[in-house]
Design a protein around this motif. Structure first.
Motif: not given
Length: 882
Positions: A762-787
């Motif tokens: 998932p890509i969010y507007p705040h990431q586009i505005a603040t990050m120099d490169t796109p995130p590369n973490r893919a969603v993991k099921g089970g309600g896990s934390n983003e980390t």
């Protein structure tokens, strides 16, 4: 507020400075800020300046070598300086008669005041008994000699100067209105002329009468410029003598010209040219013709000029062009009009005028905006720039400042808002749009400004109204939308009005199509059909069930295709017969609304149903929807919620209005964090909870004397309550909710068994505005934390991105094949939601993507044709990335 500040100043007499009063006066022992409409804690600016002066004097007496007079001057300049008011000369529109080189003049310009005065004189009719006559040229000449001697010129003065019969009156003017000004009913027709005459003195005035263009320019400078230095510069550029400039500047500094406000509708040159004919007694139209002007001419309004302001219109044009390119020349186009049967539609003069005025400035504004951004601008950016200029580059709601280039499309901190919610009022016009900061837009939500400000204090609403009135370039109709109070009572009225606008817009569409596709040999190609008759024919031909069921609209967008086929089958002769039949029923007072009309051909109903909906779930019309590739939106929610550590875990607390509290919420109110002289936080919390409990039990009375109060006697309006939210984006020591996803990047890599596995990022507007490169973490099921999400390495290949309304086709491992438009991604489970092409309201949730047998994306053109997307180039802020 002024009265409260004066009371505070009276108390200041006992102290040397405002600061000493804050520290010593018992009134300020508990608090030192204003609260609940009590402004008696406010200091006057002059008192604060006086305090600074005394502090520096005292420090110099104590021998402080740093407290120099120069430092005092610099400090006072920084602390108490005010920016000069912005000149408005560049915002004045072009003259309709001299559009290329002349702007509209000031309302107080002598030539315009004389033009307006003459325009009234040549239309006056002197009435004696039943006889009427117009003013003779010699009478007009006599009155002109008097013009400017007084600020106002009344009907009574006119009768006296012309020595009219005591029984004489003026046609359409009541006898008790003789005290009114003849040209400015609520003002003074010669105000500007008289003031300039008095300020300049007899000699300079009569000298400048020989060059009226200089007098008009003086009035324009005094009207459209605010800063004294700017005014002086403009007067020097005219070529005035030093003594004349000194007189004008002295009067300007004394506020003599504060009533020089507003722009006229024509330039001073046009006014002077038209005056020539009016002096001879010619009416406005004749005087314009004498000057070579066409008073009735209006700029042609084309769809290219309207641009994206009327979305449905531009989309209709694009659709017709697409059909014409694909299938070649056509015989005819039928357009459905939303209008009543048998009634001629009223002219939308007000709308036309508004578009004309905006179009007159469009090219100039586009150039200005492009110069600021150093590149060509889009239609959306032009709209944002127009709104920003109209609002003095500030948010109307909160007064926050927008940078000169902040209107750029990639600035997600500012959004275009419908002043009156579009979903309720149906108004998508320029007059119902504003450019506001994202924070205000998200807080306002689907409410009118008044409904939103009702949640705040009366002072904030009054401040908002004052801020609104200072926006001189904003039209009164738009201000009315901002100030609307009784929304519920007039929502239907607004919707009817906007339906009328739709009638006008449809006529514009018809006219544009006639221009684009001229008919050969003088034959007609473009036909319009009343929407009311199309609806009746749809029922008569048994096709109403395709659109409605039990009176409710069916959630299937293919009913538009049914309407199109009914529309296409409505011939001119059929239209005439049905219209006469309906009007005859009305004349007879018949209440039945059932038409008996033969179908266009045998089995028409069956053919339409089969073509549109197919048979046994196969075939039918495919509904094409545009993929919404817009990365703009709120970077995150504007409300910062508190984070506290509770039993080793981070908990989120939010401030909630007491009106929304329940008894269960009271148990989730935390103890306040210690501050100041607070002795017992638990006791303070328990007292507040008890006061709220009593108030809720009493039915939440709204009277001020019934509202819950703190132990100090202050009204409780909001309390902090533990929420079920998780920490999302940490900001300023708290947390804010994420904005909507801008897109979802889809990756693929081989799994352990050699089968493809799909991963979504998932890509969010705040990431586009603040990050120099796109995130590369893919969603993991089970309600896990983003980390804990999957970290994608080089073995994962980027396929494409999903946006709202991206069309996808997926095959599950059990063989189930699903196709439809992408709607959303669940970041807790990694599952996507899809809706079928014909119904955006129907959704299918919980579709996991990792173990899909296949996952394909398609582009869909305007004709409903699908094209498979094999790979896309991943981009970040418009540039290719890994």
């Amino acid at each position: 507020m002024k009265k409260a500040m004066d009371e505070t100043r009276d108390g200041l007499a006992k102290y040397r400075s405002f600061g000493e009063m804050l520290a010593s006066d018992p009134k300020f022992s508990d608090r030192k800020r204003n609260r609940d409409k009590d402004y008696s804690y406010t200091a006057k600016r002059s008192d604060l300046e006086d305090e600074v002066r005394k502090i520096f004097q005292a420090q110099r007496c104590f021998g402080n070598a740093h407290a120099t007079e120069e430092l005092e001057r610099q400090f006072r300049d920084k602390a108490f300086s005010q920016r000069p008011l912005q000149d408005s000369e560049d915002k004045v529109g072009s003259c309709p008669f001299e559009p290329d080189h002349h702007k509209r003049t000031a309302k107080r310009a002598p030539s315009f005041e004389l033009f307006r005065f003459l325009q009234r004189l040549v239309n006056l009719r002197v009435a004696v008994g039943r006889a009427e006559r117009s003013l003779r040229p010699e009478e007009i000449g006599l009155l002109l000699k008097k013009f400017g001697e007084q600020k106002s010129y009344t009907y009574k003065a006119l009768c006296k100067d012309l020595d009219l019969d005591p029984n004489a009156g003026f046609s359409a003017i009541a006898r008790n209105s003789e005290w009114l000004d003849i040209a400015a009913r609520k003002g003074q027709s010669a105000f500007g002329t008289c003031v300039l005459r008095e300020v300049l003195g007899a000699g300079p005035w009569h000298s400048l009468l020989k060059t009226p263009e200089k007098l008009d320019r003086i009035a324009e400078i005094l009207t459209f410029r605010e800063d004294l230095s700017s005014i002086r510069k403009g007067l020097v550029e005219i070529g005035l003598g030093g003594p004349v400039i000194d007189r004008l500047m002295r009067a300007a500094s004394e506020g003599t010209f504060t009533e020089f406000k507003g722009a006229a509708h024509i330039s001073s040159l046009a006014a002077r040219n038209i005056i020539i004919g009016m002096r001879e007694g010619l009416v406005y139209s004749e005087a314009c013709a004498r000057a070579g002007y066409d008073h009735s001419a209006r700029r042609a309004v084309s769809l290219d000029q309207i641009g994206n302001r009327i979305t449905a219109l531009s989309e209709a044009i694009k659709q017709v062009r697409a059909v014409a390119r694909e299938y070649g020349p056509f015989d005819a186009i039928h357009i459905e009009l939303a209008r009543d049967v048998g009634k001629s539609a009223k002219e939308r003069a007000e709308i036309t005028r508004g578009i004309e005025e905006r179009n007159a400035e469009k090219d100039r504004l586009k150039t200005e905006a492009a110069d600021l951004l150093k590149r060509a601008i889009s239609d959306d950016e032009l709209l944002r720039y127009q709104l920003a200029k109209e609002q003095d580059f500030k948010c109307v709601y909160c007064d926050s400042q927008l940078a000169p280039t902040g209107f750029a499309a990639n600035n997600t901190g500012w959004q275009t808002d419908h002043i009156l919610p579009w979903s309720r009022f149906g108004d998508d016009s320029y007059l119902n749009k504003t450019l506001c900061c994202t924070r205000c837009n998200q807080h306002k939500k689907g409410r009118t400004p008044f409904e939103w400000f009702c949640q705040m204090t009366e002072t904030e609403w009054d401040t908002f109204l004052a801020r609104l009135e200072n926006l001189k370039e904003m039209k009164g109709l738009k201000k009315r939308n901002f100030k609307l109070r009784d929304a519920a009572a007039i929502e239907d009225k607004f919707k009817k009005r906007n339906l009328t606008d739709t009638r006008w817009v449809t006529r514009l569409l018809a006219n544009e199509l006639k221009r684009m596709f001229p008919a050969p040999d003088g034959k007609r190609r473009i036909y319009t059909r009343p929407g009311a008759i199309i609806s009746k024919l749809r029922r008569a031909w048994g096709l109403e069930g395709a659109k409605k069921e039990n009176g409710e609209r069916v959630d299937d967008d293919r009913h538009h295709a049914v309407d199109a086929l009914v529309l296409a089958a409505t011939t001119e002769s059929l239209l005439l017969r049905v219209t006469k039949d309906i009007q005859r029923r009305v004349d007879q007072g018949r209440s039945d609304d059932i038409l008996h009309v033969q179908q266009p051909w045998q089995d028409f109903r069956r053919d339409v149903t089969q073509v549109v909906y197919g048979e046994n779930g196969i075939g039918g019309v495919f509904v094409s929807r545009a993929e919404r590739r817009r990365a703009r939106g709120e970077a995150h929610d504007a409300t910062v919620k508190q984070i506290r550590q509770v039993n080793g875990e981070k908990m989120v607390f939010e401030r909630r209005p007491i009106e929304k509290l329940t008894e269960k919420d009271l148990k989730r109110i935390p103890m306040p964090e210690p501050y100041g002289k607070m002795a017992n936080p638990r006791k303070l919390r328990d007292q507040m909870v008890e006061a709220l409990h009593v108030w809720i039990a009493a039915g939440k009375p709204k009277a001020a004397d019934k509202l819950p109060r703190s132990s100090k006697g202050d009204i409780i309006r909001k309390v902090r309550v533990a929420s079920k939210d998780k920490v999302a984006i940490e900001l300023h020591g708290g947390t804010v909710n994420r904005g909507d996803m801008a897109r979802v990047d889809v990756f693929r890599k081989a799994g352990k068994k050699g089968k493809w596995e799909y991963y979504v990022v998932p890509i969010y507007p705040h990431q586009i505005a603040t990050m120099d490169t796109p995130p590369n973490r893919a969603v993991k099921g089970g309600g896990s934390n983003e980390t804990e999400w999957y970290v994608l390495d080089g073995s994962a290949k980027y396929l494409w991105s999903l946006y709202s309304n991206s069309f996808v086709e997926i095959a599950k491992s059990d063989g189930d094949v699903i196709e439809g438009y992408f709607r959303s991604l669940d970041r807790n489970t990694g599952a996507i939601t899809i809706s079928p092409h014909m119904n955006a309201a129907e959704i299918r949730k919980g579709i996991g993507v990792k173990t899909l047998s296949s996952f394909n994306k398609f582009t869909v053109d305007r004709l409903g044709r699908k094209f498979k997307v094999h790979r896309e180039l991943r981009t970040w802020r418009g540039k290719a990335c890994a």
